[in-house]
Design a protein around this motif. Structure first.
Motif, mmCIF file in Angstrom:
data_model
loop_
_atom_site.group_PDB
_atom_site.id
_atom_site.type_symbol
_atom_site.label_atom_id
_atom_site.label_comp_id
_atom_site.label_asym_id
_atom_site.label_seq_id
_atom_site.Cartn_x
_atom_site.Cartn_y
_atom_site.Cartn_z
ATOM 1 N N UNK A 7 -5.602 -2.711 0.376
ATOM 2 C CA UNK A 7 -6.286 -1.515 0.876
ATOM 3 C C UNK A 7 -5.393 -0.662 1.775
ATOM 4 N N UNK A 8 -4.728 -1.290 2.740
ATOM 5 C CA UNK A 8 -3.885 -0.500 3.640
ATOM 6 C C UNK A 8 -2.731 0.144 2.897
ATOM 7 N N UNK A 9 -2.057 -0.605 2.058
ATOM 8 C CA UNK A 9 -0.923 -0.049 1.314
ATOM 9 C C UNK A 9 -1.390 1.104 0.436
ATOM 10 N N UNK A 10 -2.538 0.955 -0.226
ATOM 11 C CA UNK A 10 -3.070 2.021 -1.081
ATOM 12 C C UNK A 10 -3.369 3.273 -0.272
ATOM 13 N N UNK A 53 -15.553 3.432 10.652
ATOM 14 C CA UNK A 53 -14.309 2.824 11.121
ATOM 15 C C UNK A 53 -13.201 3.872 11.062
ATOM 16 N N UNK A 54 -12.465 4.007 12.122
ATOM 17 C CA UNK A 54 -11.427 5.037 12.188
ATOM 18 C C UNK A 54 -10.243 4.731 11.270
ATOM 19 N N UNK A 55 -10.136 3.486 10.800
ATOM 20 C CA UNK A 55 -9.033 3.135 9.903
ATOM 21 C C UNK A 55 -9.294 3.585 8.476
ATOM 22 N N UNK A 56 -10.470 4.119 8.189
ATOM 23 C CA UNK A 56 -10.801 4.581 6.845
ATOM 24 C C UNK A 56 -10.935 6.110 6.859
#
Length: 128
Positions: A7-10, A53-56
């Motif tokens: 998910x993060x890499x994408x 969530x601020x990471x999304x």
């Protein structure tokens, strides 16, 4: 090579984030490689985005569209993938990460991740 992005890499690849390593950029940008994103990744983005969530930075719907526009291949989650998670040792509790590991092993695909815990699994996993 067939690459499965966590998910993060994408997300980092889509947004041009400086957190994406040079190695990941090289692999993703190599036209000889197939870049694959799991439906589980879109599901994780949708859940975390709906929880604010601020990471999304994007919704699940936006992510699915952007992944498609980027030419990434969608990988559905099958019953065989889900069942394969029970054969994984309990090294990581995150169900989204566990399904990605199971998919990488089953397909086979090289899973690109930034998560050290995922790299503890034996299989086609590369920390980028």
């Amino acid at each position: 090579m067939r690459l499965l992005l966590d998910t993060h890499v994408a997300l980092w690849a889509l947004t041009g984030s400086p957190r994406l390593s040079a190695r990941a950029r090289e692999l993703i940008g190599d036209g000889a490689n197939e870049v694959v994103v799991s439906a589980a990744t879109v599901w994780e983005i949708a859940i975390k985005h709906s929880l604010a969530r601020t990471t999304m930075p994007v919704s699940g719907e936006e992510a699915a569209r952007l992944f498609s526009e980027a030419g990434y291949i969608e990988l559905p989650v099958t019953a065989a993938h889900a069942a394969a998670t029970e054969r994984l040792p309990p090294l990581h509790a995150d169900p989204f990460d566990r399904i990605l590991v199971a998919q990488a092993i089953a397909e086979p695909l090289r899973l690109l991740t930034h998560d050290r815990a995922i790299c503890a699994y034996a299989g086609p996993i590369e920390r980028v």
